[in-house]
Scaffold this motif. Sequence first.
Motif, short mmCIF file in Angstrom:
data_model
loop_
_atom_site.label_atom_id
_atom_site.label_comp_id
_atom_site.label_asym_id
_atom_site.label_seq_id
_atom_site.Cartn_x
_atom_site.Cartn_y
_atom_site.Cartn_z
N ASN A 92 0.82 -1.20 0.00
CA ASN A 92 0.00 0.00 0.00
C ASN A 92 0.86 1.26 0.00
O ASN A 92 0.56 2.23 -0.69
N VAL A 93 1.92 1.23 0.80
CA VAL A 93 2.82 2.39 0.83
C VAL A 93 3.47 2.59 -0.54
O VAL A 93 3.60 3.72 -1.02
N ILE A 94 3.87 1.49 -1.18
CA ILE A 94 4.48 1.60 -2.50
C ILE A 94 3.46 2.12 -3.52
O ILE A 94 3.80 2.91 -4.41
N THR A 95 2.20 1.70 -3.41
CA THR A 95 1.15 2.22 -4.28
C THR A 95 1.02 3.72 -4.12
O THR A 95 0.91 4.47 -5.11
N ILE A 96 1.04 4.17 -2.86
CA ILE A 96 0.98 5.62 -2.59
C ILE A 96 2.16 6.32 -3.25
O ILE A 96 2.01 7.35 -3.92
N LYS A 97 3.34 5.76 -3.04
CA LYS A 97 4.55 6.36 -3.61
C LYS A 97 4.46 6.43 -5.13
O LYS A 97 4.78 7.47 -5.73
N ASN A 98 4.01 5.36 -5.77
CA ASN A 98 3.93 5.33 -7.22
C ASN A 98 2.90 6.33 -7.74
O ASN A 98 3.09 6.95 -8.80
N ASN A 99 1.77 6.48 -7.00
CA ASN A 99 0.76 7.45 -7.41
C ASN A 99 1.33 8.87 -7.37
O ASN A 99 1.13 9.66 -8.31
N ILE A 100 2.02 9.20 -6.28
CA ILE A 100 2.62 10.52 -6.17
C ILE A 100 3.67 10.72 -7.25
O ILE A 100 3.73 11.78 -7.91
N ALA A 101 4.51 9.70 -7.45
CA ALA A 101 5.57 9.80 -8.46
C ALA A 101 5.00 10.03 -9.84
O ALA A 101 5.54 10.83 -10.63
N GLY A 102 3.91 9.35 -10.16
CA GLY A 102 3.29 9.52 -11.48
C GLY A 102 2.81 10.94 -11.71
O GLY A 102 2.99 11.50 -12.80
N ILE A 103 2.21 11.53 -10.67
CA ILE A 103 1.72 12.91 -10.79
C ILE A 103 2.89 13.88 -10.93
O ILE A 103 2.87 14.77 -11.79
N LEU A 104 3.91 13.70 -10.09
CA LEU A 104 5.07 14.59 -10.15
C LEU A 104 5.80 14.46 -11.49
O LEU A 104 6.26 15.45 -12.06
N GLN A 105 5.91 13.23 -11.98
CA GLN A 105 6.60 13.02 -13.26
C GLN A 105 5.85 13.71 -14.40
O GLN A 105 6.46 14.33 -15.27
N THR A 106 4.52 13.60 -14.39
CA THR A 106 3.72 14.26 -15.42
C THR A 106 3.90 15.77 -15.35
O THR A 106 4.04 16.45 -16.39
N SER A 107 3.91 16.31 -14.13
CA SER A 107 4.10 17.74 -13.94
C SER A 107 5.47 18.19 -14.44
O SER A 107 5.61 19.21 -15.12
N TYR A 108 6.47 17.40 -14.13
CA TYR A 108 7.84 17.70 -14.54
C TYR A 108 7.97 17.68 -16.07
O TYR A 108 8.55 18.59 -16.67
N GLU A 109 7.41 16.66 -16.69
CA GLU A 109 7.50 16.54 -18.14
C GLU A 109 6.73 17.66 -18.84
O GLU A 109 7.12 18.12 -19.93
N ALA A 110 5.64 18.13 -18.22
CA ALA A 110 4.88 19.24 -18.80
C ALA A 110 5.72 20.52 -18.83
O ALA A 110 5.67 21.29 -19.80
N VAL A 111 6.52 20.73 -17.78
CA VAL A 111 7.40 21.90 -17.75
C VAL A 111 8.47 21.79 -18.85
O VAL A 111 8.77 22.77 -19.53
N LEU A 112 9.03 20.60 -19.02
CA LEU A 112 10.03 20.41 -20.08
C LEU A 112 9.42 20.66 -21.45
O LEU A 112 10.08 21.22 -22.34
N GLU A 113 8.17 20.27 -21.63
CA GLU A 113 7.50 20.50 -22.91
C GLU A 113 7.27 21.99 -23.14
O GLU A 113 7.42 22.49 -24.27
#
Length: 406
Positions: A92-113
């Motif tokens: 469950n903790v890893i699921t939480i971590k992956n969910n947060i990571a996915g959102i942050l990664q999308t945000s980061y890639e949007a800035v690069l774009e």
Amino acid sequence: MADTNRDGLDELTNSAMAASRIAKILQAAQAAGAAGAAAQTVKEFHRQAAVVIIVILLLPILLILSLPSVIFGSLITPSDTVLTDELEVAENVITIKNNIAGILQTSYEAVLEEIAQDSQGRYSTEIVDEVGGHVTFNALQILSMYCAHMGTEDYADISIENLTEAVRSHRDDYYSYTTETESRTELVDKVVNGTLIQVPETHEYTTYTVTYAGDAYFADTIWQLSEQEQAFAADYAYSLTLYLRQIEQQEGISILEQINDLTADSTVPVAEGDFGNPFNDPAWRQHITSRFGLRPDVGLPGKDTTNHNGLDIAYGYGTPILAVQSGTVITATVSPSYGNYVVIDHGGGICTLYAHCSRLLVSVGQAVNKYDTIAEVGSTGDSTGNHLHICVIVNGQYTDPETYLH
């Protein structure tokens, strides 16, 4: 007889101390609810991870208050408040971590774009990426801030979905960039009337600097935690880290047993020649961030050491990971602690394990040669940054990888 009496006295003394500590935790719970209970638990048992777990399990109500259902998920029901499956907690903790990571990664890639679009038509551009190419954050701290924000009054609303939505609602704020433009006058070659001459020209050089708002953004802006709530979140993250370390050690033992079972009747021929290193890089030792054996527990102040069963080597996200020797893949799967990991049987009682991979590129039963690409560097599982955790198992025991890798 004297020794027996001494042992008996020690046992009574330890029992009395434990009872006193539990009483203090209960008093803190009555006085300050979940925050007081969690903080007092850390204070009383901050050097004893196993004892913290035992105390929590002896106090089912505190269990729910200090480690809510966002972590325990289906393990907690109104009629059953006792933890039954530690690996599901980790999952469950890893699921939480992956969910947060996915959102942050999308945000980061949007800035690069955005930068890519803005840079079109500019004379010269450079990106100074302070993020380092891949998002890194403290998932347990963010989870703890969320729990501190929700408190006990909104306990019924605590969930992975609720946390994920709260993080997603601010996805445009986590990463940003600044633009700095500098005019430079330079001599450039030009042909004038058939003659090559140098003439001065002024050009604009643009630098984009990418930054992360930081984990404190969650406390200060998203959940606007008070000083008391931030203190609770810090204590809570500490307790949860201790708890997961215990699970990680247990899982390491369990995976070792699985490897031993898989290799009990191994017919893999013994690999010939020296072992290489997982990046075929002569300077790979310069990337080691944590060695085998007892090491200072940097992430847990007050806890002296951790017994590290492998070697941590930090390379960038997506860097190819290579087999250090020829052999046969016997495991290619995922676990809560190791994330995506591969195990290769090299024959002669020697196996290697490669953990926290972003991607696995081989499958069980596949034969690999030395320096074949088997995976890519990542930060899956219980990890705080991009790196490879590599283990060398010799005759059923974890062994210092530096003895074998060259």
